[in-house]
Design an enzyme around this catalytic site. Structure first.
Site, short mmCIF file in Angstrom:
data_model
loop_
_atom_site.label_atom_id
_atom_site.label_comp_id
_atom_site.label_asym_id
_atom_site.label_seq_id
_atom_site.Cartn_x
_atom_site.Cartn_y
_atom_site.Cartn_z
N CYS A 118 0.82 -1.22 0.00
CA CYS A 118 0.00 0.00 0.00
C CYS A 118 0.85 1.27 0.00
CB CYS A 118 -0.94 -0.01 1.20
SG CYS A 118 -0.12 -0.34 2.76
N1 LIG Z 1 -4.33 -4.38 4.67
C1 LIG Z 1 -3.77 -3.67 3.71
O1 LIG Z 1 -3.92 -2.43 3.64
C2 LIG Z 1 -2.94 -4.35 2.68
C3 LIG Z 1 -2.72 -5.71 2.67
N2 LIG Z 1 -1.93 -6.27 1.69
C4 LIG Z 1 -1.64 -7.70 1.70
O2 LIG Z 1 -2.82 -8.49 1.54
C5 LIG Z 1 -2.66 -9.71 2.25
C6 LIG Z 1 -3.82 -9.85 3.24
O3 LIG Z 1 -3.73 -8.77 4.15
P1 LIG Z 1 -4.89 -8.36 5.16
O4 LIG Z 1 -6.19 -8.66 4.54
O5 LIG Z 1 -4.57 -7.02 5.63
O6 LIG Z 1 -4.62 -9.43 6.33
P2 LIG Z 1 -5.69 -10.03 7.37
O7 LIG Z 1 -4.89 -10.51 8.50
O8 LIG Z 1 -6.77 -9.06 7.60
O9 LIG Z 1 -6.30 -11.28 6.57
C7 LIG Z 1 -5.53 -12.42 6.28
C8 LIG Z 1 -6.39 -13.47 5.61
O10 LIG Z 1 -5.59 -14.62 5.33
C9 LIG Z 1 -6.16 -15.76 6.00
N3 LIG Z 1 -5.09 -16.60 6.50
C10 LIG Z 1 -4.23 -16.33 7.52
N4 LIG Z 1 -3.37 -17.36 7.69
C11 LIG Z 1 -3.73 -18.30 6.79
C12 LIG Z 1 -3.24 -19.60 6.48
N5 LIG Z 1 -2.21 -20.14 7.13
N6 LIG Z 1 -3.83 -20.30 5.47
C13 LIG Z 1 -4.88 -19.78 4.82
N7 LIG Z 1 -5.40 -18.55 5.06
C14 LIG Z 1 -4.82 -17.84 6.04
C15 LIG Z 1 -6.98 -15.19 7.12
O11 LIG Z 1 -7.98 -16.14 7.46
P3 LIG Z 1 -8.48 -16.33 9.00
O12 LIG Z 1 -9.45 -15.23 9.25
O13 LIG Z 1 -9.12 -17.66 8.95
O14 LIG Z 1 -7.27 -16.27 9.85
C16 LIG Z 1 -7.56 -13.94 6.46
O15 LIG Z 1 -8.63 -14.29 5.63
C17 LIG Z 1 -1.30 -9.66 2.96
O16 LIG Z 1 -0.32 -10.33 2.18
C18 LIG Z 1 -1.04 -8.18 3.02
O17 LIG Z 1 0.31 -7.90 3.11
C19 LIG Z 1 -1.41 -5.52 0.69
C20 LIG Z 1 -1.59 -4.18 0.65
C21 LIG Z 1 -2.34 -3.48 1.66
C1 LIG Z 2 -0.18 -0.13 9.57
C2 LIG Z 2 0.65 -1.25 9.02
O1 LIG Z 2 1.19 -2.04 9.76
N1 LIG Z 2 0.75 -1.32 7.69
C3 LIG Z 2 1.44 -2.37 7.03
C4 LIG Z 2 1.24 -2.20 5.56
C5 LIG Z 2 1.47 -3.46 4.84
C6 LIG Z 2 0.92 -3.46 3.45
O2 LIG Z 2 0.02 -2.79 3.14
O3 LIG Z 2 1.38 -4.11 2.48
P1 LIG Z 2 1.98 -5.57 2.38
O4 LIG Z 2 1.86 -6.24 3.71
O5 LIG Z 2 1.17 -6.25 1.35
O6 LIG Z 2 3.38 -5.41 1.93
C7 LIG Z 2 2.94 -2.36 7.36
O7 LIG Z 2 3.50 -1.30 7.56
O8 LIG Z 2 3.54 -3.46 7.30
#
Ligand SMILES: NC(=O)C1=CN([C@@H]2O[C@H](COP(=O)(O)OP(=O)(O)OC[C@H]3O[C@@H](n4cnc5c(N)ncnc54)[C@H](OP(=O)(O)O)[C@@H]3O)[C@@H](O)[C@H]2O)C=CC1
Ligand SMILES: CC(=O)N[C@@H](CCC(=O)OP(=O)(O)O)C(=O)O
Length: 342
Positions: free
Chosen positions: A146
């Site tokens: 992000c």
């Molecule tokens: N949040 C953000 O702003 C951003 C996130 N991302 C990336 O997107 C991805 C998801 O992030 P985010 O949604 O924030 O994370 P969350 O922790 O909110 O969600 C993670 C998801 O993965 C599932 N999960 C966790 N462990 C496992 C496992 N061992 N096997 C299968 N499923 C699993 C969880 O299921 P359960 O509920 O069952 O644990 C949940 O559905 C990450 O790689 C993150 O870095 C990228 C950019 C921005």
């Molecule tokens: C607040 C906060 O903890 N933010 C996350 C943003 C991670 C993210 O958006 O991206 P990926 O995990 O997909 O690289 C961090 O700084 O690691």
């Protein structure tokens, strides 16, 4: 066209935002939804906003559950994507919201994430030079972090046009949803409300190599990046203040022209009218980045401020934008352009 999609990690924040956007996408049919420990529970328990899918039961995240879809979104923690993608083979387009396939250099991967490099996929910021052509028709997409999305879009036009020295400073304020929804003590409301704090200071954040990779590729020379994230008491949004030393003779008009040339035709990246500064609330829920710039003549620096919603353009919206390119739909299909401010 009907694009049948699956979402792995549907109980998480990125998975939930993907589903919010996919529900209003006119060409999408939502198939399998999977999770980890929450497999077997109803989606409505995790995302009460997603009413049309409330009674869908989450399956285990296995290749068998995800098979048979045109597009599979992986919204899983880092390190979980490569094995599943390999099992899915070329039958599905795979769009990975995690970091596994973003970095080109195996040495960078080993330093920042550890272990064997899972391989590099086309990088999902279509607005970067040359990226759109690589994403069109691609079977694999690495969705950016992000912070790198907004910060790269903020700095690339200046570096590509040679307006600044290859030496960038990024200080980016983020909401807590960027950290995902797993319970962590530093994200408790008592720790976050009424307080702002830094983390990953001194080049310690794993988005630094991603930013260096993006910026160096357009500058044509290695770019130094000092990146500091700031956690703020808000759920969504990133406000990134980026700067770099101006090269001799570059003035505010030349700088503004470079940004208007780069983004004038882009539907999702807006250079705001002069005097208007980006604010996160204006981008919330929209697949947009808002930018504004200024020359500081005393400091000899160009300052660019960018705002985005980390979950929309910063993850799920960017991922759907890339899906549109991959399947051959108009890039803007189903994506919101208007935020929900205030
Ligand atoms: N949040 C953000 O702003 C951003 C996130 N991302 C990336 O997107 C991805 C998801 O992030 P985010 O949604 O924030 O994370 P969350 O922790 O909110 O969600 C993670 C998801 O993965 C599932 N999960 C966790 N462990 C496992 C496992 N061992 N096997 C299968 N499923 C699993 C969880 O299921 P359960 O509920 O069952 O644990 C949940 O559905 C990450 O790689 C993150 O870095 C990228 C950019 C921005
Ligand atoms: C607040 C906060 O903890 N933010 C996350 C943003 C991670 C993210 O958006 O991206 P990926 O995990 O997909 O690289 C961090 O700084 O690691």
């Amino acid at each position: 066209m009907t694009v049948r999609v699956a979402v792995a990690g549907a109980s998480g924040y990125a998975g939930g935002e993907l589903l919010r956007l996919l529900l209003s996408h006119p060409e999408v049919e939502i198939g399998a939804l999977t999770a980890g420990g929450n497999a077997g529970t109803r989606l409505g328990q995790h995302h009460p906003n997603l009413m049309p899918l409330a009674d869908r039961v989450l399956a285990d995240t296995t290749a068998a559950e995800l098979a048979g879809h045109d597009v599979v979104f992986l919204a899983l923690p880092h390190g979980h994507s490569a094995a599943i993608a390999a099992e899915l083979g070329d039958d599905a387009i795979v769009i990975d919201c995690g970091a596994d396939h973003r970095l080109n250099d195996p040495t960078d991967w080993a330093r920042w994430y550890g272990g064997e490099h899972p391989g590099t996929w086309p990088y999902g910021i279509p607005e970067l030079p040359g990226a759109r052509d690589r994403l069109r028709g691609s079977r694999r997409v690495a969705v950016p972090g992000c912070f790198p999305t907004v910060s790269s879009l903020a700095l690339v036009p200046a570096l590509a046009a040679g307006l600044v020295e290859p030496d960038a400073v990024v200080v980016a304020v983020t909401g807590t949803s960027g950290a995902g929804r797993a319970l962590k003590p530093h994200l408790l409301s008592a720790e976050v409300m009424g307080s702002a704090s830094v983390y990953g200071v001194g080049g310690a954040h794993r988005h630094t190599p991603e930013l260096i990779q993006n910026l160096s590729s357009v500058a044509g020379e290695p770019v130094k990046v000092s990146f500091t994230p700031v956690l703020a008491p808000m759920s969504r949004g990133i406000l990134a203040t980026c700067s770099a030393p101006l090269r001799e003779g570059v003035d505010a008009d030349a700088a503004r022209k470079a940004y208007l040339d780069a983004y004038g035709d882009e539907p999702f990246v807006h250079v705001l009218p002069e005097g208007h500064w980006p604010q996160t609330s204006a981008t919330l829920g929209a697949n947009t980045v808002h930018l504004q710039l200024a020359v500081d003549p005393d400091a000899g620096r160009l300052i660019i401020v960018g705002a985005e919603d980390n979950l929309t353009k910063g993850t799920a919206g960017g991922a759907v934008q890339c899906m549109n390119l991959a399947v051959g739909l108009p890039e803007t299909t189903g994506l919101p352009l208007v935020g929900v401010a205030p």
